[in-house]
Design a protein around this motif. Structure first.
Motif, PDB file in Angstrom:
ATOM      1  N   ASN A  92      27.451  -0.538  14.950  1.00 18.59           N
ATOM      2  CA  ASN A  92      27.516  -0.280  16.396  1.00 18.59           C
ATOM      3  C   ASN A  92      28.927  -0.409  16.966  1.00 18.59           C
ATOM      4  O   ASN A  92      29.121  -0.308  18.177  1.00 18.59           O
ATOM      5  CB  ASN A  92      26.553  -1.214  17.143  1.00 18.59           C
ATOM      6  N   GLY A  93      29.896  -0.665  16.106  1.00 21.71           N
ATOM      7  CA  GLY A  93      31.283  -0.761  16.558  1.00 21.71           C
ATOM      8  C   GLY A  93      31.627  -2.057  17.260  1.00 21.71           C
ATOM      9  O   GLY A  93      32.662  -2.168  17.904  1.00 21.71           O
ATOM     10  N   GLU A  94      30.750  -3.061  17.145  1.00 21.84           N
ATOM     11  CA  GLU A  94      30.992  -4.348  17.788  1.00 21.84           C
ATOM     12  C   GLU A  94      31.882  -5.239  16.924  1.00 21.84           C
ATOM     13  O   GLU A  94      32.532  -6.141  17.427  1.00 21.84           O
ATOM     14  CB  GLU A  94      29.658  -5.060  18.042  1.00 21.84           C
ATOM     15  N   TYR A  95      31.881  -4.999  15.612  1.00 16.25           N
ATOM     16  CA  TYR A  95      32.686  -5.769  14.671  1.00 16.25           C
ATOM     17  C   TYR A  95      33.668  -4.827  13.984  1.00 16.25           C
ATOM     18  O   TYR A  95      33.438  -3.628  13.900  1.00 16.25           O
ATOM     19  CB  TYR A  95      31.813  -6.404  13.584  1.00 16.25           C
ATOM     20  N   GLU A  96      34.717  -5.418  13.454  1.00 14.68           N
ATOM     21  CA  GLU A  96      35.714  -4.657  12.704  1.00 14.68           C
ATOM     22  C   GLU A  96      35.559  -4.992  11.221  1.00 14.68           C
ATOM     23  O   GLU A  96      35.471  -6.160  10.848  1.00 14.68           O
ATOM     24  CB  GLU A  96      37.108  -5.073  13.185  1.00 14.68           C
ATOM     25  N   ALA A  97      35.507  -3.955  10.385  1.00  9.10           N
ATOM     26  CA  ALA A  97      35.381  -4.172   8.942  1.00  9.10           C
ATOM     27  C   ALA A  97      36.711  -4.671   8.393  1.00  9.10           C
ATOM     28  O   ALA A  97      37.747  -4.065   8.633  1.00  9.10           O
ATOM     29  CB  ALA A  97      34.970  -2.877   8.258  1.00  9.10           C
ATOM     30  N   ARG A  98      36.669  -5.784   7.669  1.00 12.02           N
ATOM     31  CA  ARG A  98      37.901  -6.369   7.135  1.00 12.02           C
ATOM     32  C   ARG A  98      37.947  -6.337   5.620  1.00 12.02           C
ATOM     33  O   ARG A  98      39.001  -6.199   5.038  1.00 12.02           O
ATOM     34  CB  ARG A  98      38.057  -7.804   7.629  1.00 12.02           C
ATOM     35  N   GLU A  99      36.808  -6.524   4.995  1.00 10.48           N
ATOM     36  CA  GLU A  99      36.766  -6.530   3.532  1.00 10.48           C
ATOM     37  C   GLU A  99      36.547  -5.111   3.034  1.00 10.48           C
ATOM     38  O   GLU A  99      35.818  -4.336   3.642  1.00 10.48           O
ATOM     39  CB  GLU A  99      35.638  -7.443   3.038  1.00 10.48           C
ATOM     40  N   GLN A 110      29.499   6.201   8.916  1.00 14.40           N
ATOM     41  CA  GLN A 110      30.044   7.024   9.999  1.00 14.40           C
ATOM     42  C   GLN A 110      30.016   8.506   9.639  1.00 14.40           C
ATOM     43  O   GLN A 110      29.803   9.348  10.503  1.00 14.40           O
ATOM     44  CB  GLN A 110      31.451   6.564  10.366  1.00 14.40           C
ATOM     45  N   GLY A 111      30.194   8.819   8.367  1.00 10.67           N
ATOM     46  CA  GLY A 111      30.120  10.199   7.915  1.00 10.67           C
ATOM     47  C   GLY A 111      28.714  10.773   8.000  1.00 10.67           C
ATOM     48  O   GLY A 111      28.531  11.990   8.094  1.00 10.67           O
ATOM     49  N   MET A 112      27.712   9.906   7.984  1.00 10.46           N
ATOM     50  CA  MET A 112      26.310  10.349   8.035  1.00 10.46           C
ATOM     51  C   MET A 112      25.807  10.540   9.465  1.00 10.46           C
ATOM     52  O   MET A 112      24.835  11.241   9.687  1.00 10.46           O
ATOM     53  CB  MET A 112      25.401   9.316   7.358  1.00 10.46           C
ATOM     54  N   LYS A 113      26.458   9.883  10.422  1.00 11.99           N
ATOM     55  CA  LYS A 113      25.950   9.860  11.801  1.00 11.99           C
ATOM     56  C   LYS A 113      25.762  11.248  12.401  1.00 11.99           C
ATOM     57  O   LYS A 113      24.831  11.464  13.161  1.00 11.99           O
ATOM     58  CB  LYS A 113      26.867   9.029  12.698  1.00 11.99           C
ATOM     59  N   SER A 114      26.621  12.177  12.060  1.00 18.41           N
ATOM     60  CA  SER A 114      26.561  13.515  12.665  1.00 18.41           C
ATOM     61  C   SER A 114      25.305  14.284  12.261  1.00 18.41           C
ATOM     62  O   SER A 114      24.962  15.283  12.889  1.00 18.41           O
ATOM     63  CB  SER A 114      27.804  14.325  12.296  1.00 18.41           C
ATOM     64  N   ALA A 115      24.596  13.818  11.241  1.00 15.68           N
ATOM     65  CA  ALA A 115      23.368  14.492  10.807  1.00 15.68           C
ATOM     66  C   ALA A 115      22.214  14.254  11.788  1.00 15.68           C
ATOM     67  O   ALA A 115      21.196  14.933  11.721  1.00 15.68           O
ATOM     68  CB  ALA A 115      22.965  14.004   9.415  1.00 15.68           C
ATOM     69  N   PHE A 116      22.393  13.297  12.706  1.00 18.52           N
ATOM     70  CA  PHE A 116      21.316  12.920  13.613  1.00 18.52           C
ATOM     71  C   PHE A 116      21.691  13.165  15.066  1.00 18.52           C
ATOM     72  O   PHE A 116      22.815  12.922  15.475  1.00 18.52           O
ATOM     73  CB  PHE A 116      20.959  11.439  13.412  1.00 18.52           C
ATOM     74  N   GLU A 117      20.711  13.630  15.817  1.00 19.15           N
ATOM     75  CA  GLU A 117      20.890  13.825  17.259  1.00 19.15           C
ATOM     76  C   GLU A 117      20.921  12.467  17.959  1.00 19.15           C
ATOM     77  O   GLU A 117      21.707  12.237  18.869  1.00 19.15           O
ATOM     78  CB  GLU A 117      19.706  14.663  17.761  1.00 19.15           C
ATOM     79  N   VAL A 118      20.036  11.575  17.525  1.00 17.95           N
ATOM     80  CA  VAL A 118      19.968  10.202  18.040  1.00 17.95           C
ATOM     81  C   VAL A 118      19.944   9.273  16.836  1.00 17.95           C
ATOM     82  O   VAL A 118      19.146   9.462  15.915  1.00 17.95           O
ATOM     83  CB  VAL A 118      18.687   9.971  18.887  1.00 17.95           C
ATOM     84  N   LEU A 119      20.835   8.290  16.823  1.00 12.65           N
ATOM     85  CA  LEU A 119      20.852   7.274  15.772  1.00 12.65           C
ATOM     86  C   LEU A 119      21.170   5.941  16.422  1.00 12.65           C
ATOM     87  O   LEU A 119      22.255   5.736  16.947  1.00 12.65           O
ATOM     88  CB  LEU A 119      21.908   7.607  14.708  1.00 12.65           C
ATOM     89  N   ARG A 120      20.167   5.059  16.430  1.00  7.46           N
ATOM     90  CA  ARG A 120      20.358   3.722  16.992  1.00  7.46           C
ATOM     91  C   ARG A 120      20.147   2.703  15.882  1.00  7.46           C
ATOM     92  O   ARG A 120      19.236   2.843  15.070  1.00  7.46           O
ATOM     93  CB  ARG A 120      19.353   3.464  18.118  1.00  7.46           C
ATOM     94  N   ILE A 121      20.984   1.682  15.882  1.00  4.63           N
ATOM     95  CA  ILE A 121      20.864   0.604  14.908  1.00  4.63           C
ATOM     96  C   ILE A 121      20.612  -0.683  15.694  1.00  4.63           C
ATOM     97  O   ILE A 121      21.411  -1.067  16.537  1.00  4.63           O
ATOM     98  CB  ILE A 121      22.150   0.437  14.067  1.00  4.63           C
ATOM     99  N   LEU A 122      19.479  -1.318  15.433  1.00  7.85           N
ATOM    100  CA  LEU A 122      19.081  -2.517  16.171  1.00  7.85           C
ATOM    101  C   LEU A 122      19.041  -3.736  15.274  1.00  7.85           C
ATOM    102  O   LEU A 122      18.652  -3.647  14.110  1.00  7.85           O
ATOM    103  CB  LEU A 122      17.685  -2.314  16.771  1.00  7.85           C
ATOM    104  N   LYS A 123      19.398  -4.872  15.846  1.00 10.20           N
ATOM    105  CA  LYS A 123      19.306  -6.151  15.147  1.00 10.20           C
ATOM    106  C   LYS A 123      17.941  -6.740  15.459  1.00 10.20           C
ATOM    107  O   LYS A 123      17.521  -6.798  16.610  1.00 10.20           O
ATOM    108  CB  LYS A 123      20.428  -7.084  15.648  1.00 10.20           C
ATOM    109  N   VAL A 124      17.227  -7.125  14.413  1.00 11.55           N
ATOM    110  CA  VAL A 124      15.931  -7.777  14.598  1.00 11.55           C
ATOM    111  C   VAL A 124      15.978  -9.153  13.944  1.00 11.55           C
ATOM    112  O   VAL A 124      16.706  -9.358  12.969  1.00 11.55           O
ATOM    113  CB  VAL A 124      14.761  -6.946  13.988  1.00 11.55           C
ATOM    114  N   PRO A 125      15.220 -10.100  14.465  1.00 14.59           N
ATOM    115  CA  PRO A 125      15.168 -11.427  13.836  1.00 14.59           C
ATOM    116  C   PRO A 125      14.614 -11.305  12.407  1.00 14.59           C
ATOM    117  O   PRO A 125      13.755 -10.470  12.137  1.00 14.59           O
ATOM    118  CB  PRO A 125      14.194 -12.210  14.712  1.00 14.59           C
TER     119      PRO A 125
END
Length: 130
Positions: A92-99, A110-125
């Motif tokens: 979701n772009g909230e963190y920066e990849a360091r490793e 990120q290369g796969m995202k364009s294949a979808f009209e809507v793509l949401r990633i949610l955090k669940v417990p």
């Protein structure tokens, strides 16, 4: 001709659900994913990796595998859920990849995202995950 207002839930119609979970331990690593269509048709997959993976790498593998399957099914709208704070934050772009491995997974995602009209990633417990 009568003109009707668009139903507010119209954009929510046709959304597929993807639940992913990765796991790693001394005996190996793997992941599970469940892909559910808007009319409750379900695909379940269990993945066993032939390489050593951290828990977060296993979560990425599950997410990417699920999105790859959805792409092949020509899914346009998808909502994915994971219990990995890092994977969801990176996606979701909230963190920066360091490793390096996280940079590579994020780049692939990120290369796969364009294949979808809507793509949401949610955090669940963790307790609510597949």
């Amino acid at each position: 001709m009568e003109c009707m207002e668009e139903d507010p839930s119209e954009s929510e119609r046709g959304i597929w659900k993807l639940s992913v979970d990765g796991s790693s331990c001394n005996s190996g690593s793997g992941a599970g994913l469940v892909l559910t269509s808007p009319d409750d048709w379900t695909l379940e997959y269990a993945l066993r990796f032939k390489f050593k993976a951290t828990n977060n790498e296993a979560e990425w593998e599950a997410l990417i595998a699920g999105l790859t399957i959805a792409k092949h099914l020509e899914v346009q709208k998808i909502e994915a859920s994971s219990d990995s704070q890092l994977v969801v934050g990176l996606a979701n772009g909230e963190y920066e990849a360091r490793e390096d491995p996280m940079v590579k997974y994020l780049s692939h995602f990120q290369g796969m995202k364009s294949a979808f009209e809507v793509l949401r990633i949610l955090k669940v417990p963790r307790a609510e995950n597949v």
